[in-house]
Scaffold this active site. Structure first.
Site, short mmCIF file in Angstrom:
data_model
loop_
_atom_site.label_atom_id
_atom_site.label_comp_id
_atom_site.label_asym_id
_atom_site.label_seq_id
_atom_site.Cartn_x
_atom_site.Cartn_y
_atom_site.Cartn_z
N ASP A 118 88.15 78.75 58.17
CA ASP A 118 86.80 78.84 58.72
C ASP A 118 86.49 77.58 59.51
OD1 ASP A 118 86.36 81.35 57.76
OD2 ASP A 118 85.16 80.73 56.04
N ASP B 213 83.54 83.80 68.96
CA ASP B 213 82.55 84.86 69.20
C ASP B 213 81.17 84.28 69.51
OD1 ASP B 213 84.37 86.83 68.84
OD2 ASP B 213 83.63 87.53 66.90
N ASP C 113 87.84 89.92 53.36
CA ASP C 113 88.89 89.19 52.66
C ASP C 113 89.24 89.84 51.33
OD1 ASP C 113 86.42 88.57 51.58
OD2 ASP C 113 86.51 86.45 52.09
#
Length: 561
Positions: A228, A169, A322
């Site tokens: 991540d 993104d 999450d």
């Protein structure tokens, strides 16, 4: 009898008349004194000032005894109750972990676990390996994105049973180019890697993960792994985690632990390591062992895709997508397992600014989720009362809301104020014994940093101010409730690390909230040192120093905004 009652009533009336007369005399006396004061103003200004100050002093003294002392006393008693609740919760988790450790109840022994590797030469190497999707969400993280992509592509898993999906993104052209080149590099080496780019950043991380799951090539995948951008798994990560899901149909999530590549970089990263080690070693492990539930950490975890979809998939109603998914899956009857002997390398925030934004998200998000899901949890059918009570009280109320507000309000506001009110006694078990026990439990998880325990206490109290603010924002749903700032990581850019202090001016370092709280603590400490009969001023001076140090920016790496 009637005569006797009349005599009694007459007596009561006489008493009331006497009281009113005394009140009237008192009022006249006060008015007379005020009149004398006013007359004295014209004749003797100094005498009038003394009388005026005396009246103010009297009013303040009465306000102190009638209002301030009772209110502060109620707050102190309330904090004692909360302190006891926190102690019970911390002790409960520590006892569970101790029993599990003593009995050797590792996940591999409690659950079924079998390796996918086979010695049968007639079977293809990938014939018994399930199809796995690996998602790496990235947003302008050029310093670390290549490390994560490279580590994932080196995972020991049949290439035809693994899809690497990079969800980029990024709006920074340099970051986007680095991701594109890294994906191209690994695709040329035979890795099934996809780079997916969205037109907008709607939904933040949850939106990116949801968009990634909509692609047609995902339909054949049984499990999905999330890393991540700064996480670097070991090559055997999938071989050690996926078997828990493949051989135990009731398991929806396998969560691995974390280890930190820059834990020794500065005092702030050492303190973060202590807090996170306690979170994994005690909170996650106890939840996994007793309840089969804990909050998903958002990364370094493997989900069963059917359980994820059954729970409603990723949702962006809060900034803790999450935890939101984990709670919904748990309410649907799924169980989780935390495997503490599998750890994934990642980077801790090096700057206080990055750490502060991270802690805002980690405190605001759960509080906001609690507000949105409390009634949903209570009204959920086919869920035991025990599960509902654990979620609402232990998981959310005590550990995600009360602990942050209590730590700041009691240790940084109420306790310092008690030095000005000697009438209020705070028992030692509230100020010394319980905090010391909880602190030692935290420090045990990181023995090498035990000598930093005092710094940990002081810094955690400073951070409690920011966590309290985040918690209130989440509960009240103010303007920053959906604020998502990606935690800044520096990767292996050592040149950047060395030059950070040079480009960071002193005015940018100043943080007035910390300085104001530091001043309040210092004033209370000085008052106790001069007029008090306790040694509380030692703590107050140390805590005020901690606020001042953070307030002038001398904590962590100094990264320019």
């Amino acid at each position: 009898m009637i005569t006797q009652r009349l005599l009694i009533n007459q007596k009561d009336m006489e008493e009331e008349i006497l009281k009113l007369s005394l009140t009237l005399v008192s009022s006249v006396s006060v008015l007379s004194s005020l009149k004398c004061s006013a007359m004295a103003t014209s004749s003797d200004g100094l005498f009038a000032d003394m009388n005026f100050l005396g009246v103010i002093g009297y009013v303040l003294e009465q306000t102190r005894f009638i209002f301030l002392v009772p209110i502060l006393n109620v707050l102190v008693n309330l904090c004692q109750v909360i302190s006891l609740l926190l102690f019970i919760d911390a002790s409960y988790m520590a006892i569970v972990v101790a029993i599990v450790k003593l009995r050797g109840r590792t996940p591999e022994k409690v659950l079924r676990w079998e390796s996918f590797k086979t010695d049968d030469v007639e079977l293809a190497p990938s014939s018994n390996h399930p199809m796995v999707l690996i998602q790496i969400p990235i947003y302008n993280e050029r310093e670390v994105c290549q490390l994560s992509i490279g580590a994932v592509c080196k995972l020991s898993w049949p290439l035809d049973r693994m899809i690497v999906q990079v969800l980029d993104d990024s709006t920074d052209p340099h970051s986007k180019e680095l991701v594109r080149l890294e994906c191209k590099k690994w695709a040329s080496e035979g890795i099934n890697i996809k780079s997916e780019v969205r037109d907008s950043r709607n939904g933040y991380k949850a939106g990116a993960l949801t968009a990634g799951m909509r692609h047609s090539y995902v339909e054949g995948c049984e499990f999905v792994v999330i890393f991540d951008a700064d996480f670097q798994p070991e090559p055997d990560f999938l071989e050690r985690t996926v078997p828990f899901l493949a051989h135990n149909s009731e398991i929806a999530l396998v969560q691995a632990g974390w280890k930190y590549v820059n834990a020794d970089e500065c005092c702030m990263t050492r303190i973060q390591e202590m807090s996170l080690n306690y979170h994994f070693a005690v909170e996650q492990k106890s939840g996994s062992s007793i309840h089969g539930f804990f909050g998903f950490n958002g990364t370094a975890g493997v989900w069963r895709i059917s359980a994820l979809n059954e729970a409603g998939g990723w949702q962006d109603r809060t900034i803790v997508e999450d935890m939101d998914l984990a709670v919904r899956a748990y309410l649907n009857g799924w169980k989780f397992v935390f495997v503490d002997n599998i750890k994934v390398s990642n980077e801790l925030p090096s700057s206080f600014r990055a750490y502060r934004y991270q802690q805002h998200r980690w405190s605001c998000g759960p509080a906001n989720l609690f507000k949105k899901m409390a009634m949903e949890i209570i009204q959920k059918e086919n869920v035991s009362l025990w599960k509902k009570a654990y979620l609402i009280y232990n998981f959310f109320f005590v550990r995600k809301i009360v602990v942050h507000i209590f730590t700041f309000v009691f240790y940084c506001l109420i306790l310092p104020a008690t030095v000005i009110f000697p009438e209020i006694e705070v028992p030692k078990w509230t100020t010394i014994y319980i905090p010391a026990t909880i602190t030692i439990l935290n420090a045990i998880a990181t023995p090498k940093s035990f000598y930093l325990i005092l710094y940990w206490i002081l810094f955690e109290n400073v951070m409690a101010m920011h966590r309290s603010k985040g918690t209130l924002i989440g509960l009240l749903e103010t303007s920053r409730v959906k604020e998502w700032v990606v935690t800044q990581k520096l990767g292996e850019y050592n040149t950047l690390r060395e030059n950070l202090l040079t480009h960071y001016s002193f005015p940018e370092r100043l943080r007035w909230r910390e300085i104001m709280v530091g001043m309040y603590l210092f004033i209370c400490g000085y008052y106790d040192f001069v007029f008090g009969k306790t040694y509380l001023y030692v703590y107050l001076f140390l805590q005020s120093t901690a606020f001042f140090v953070v307030g002038v920016g001398y904590i962590g790496m100094s990264v320019p905004s």
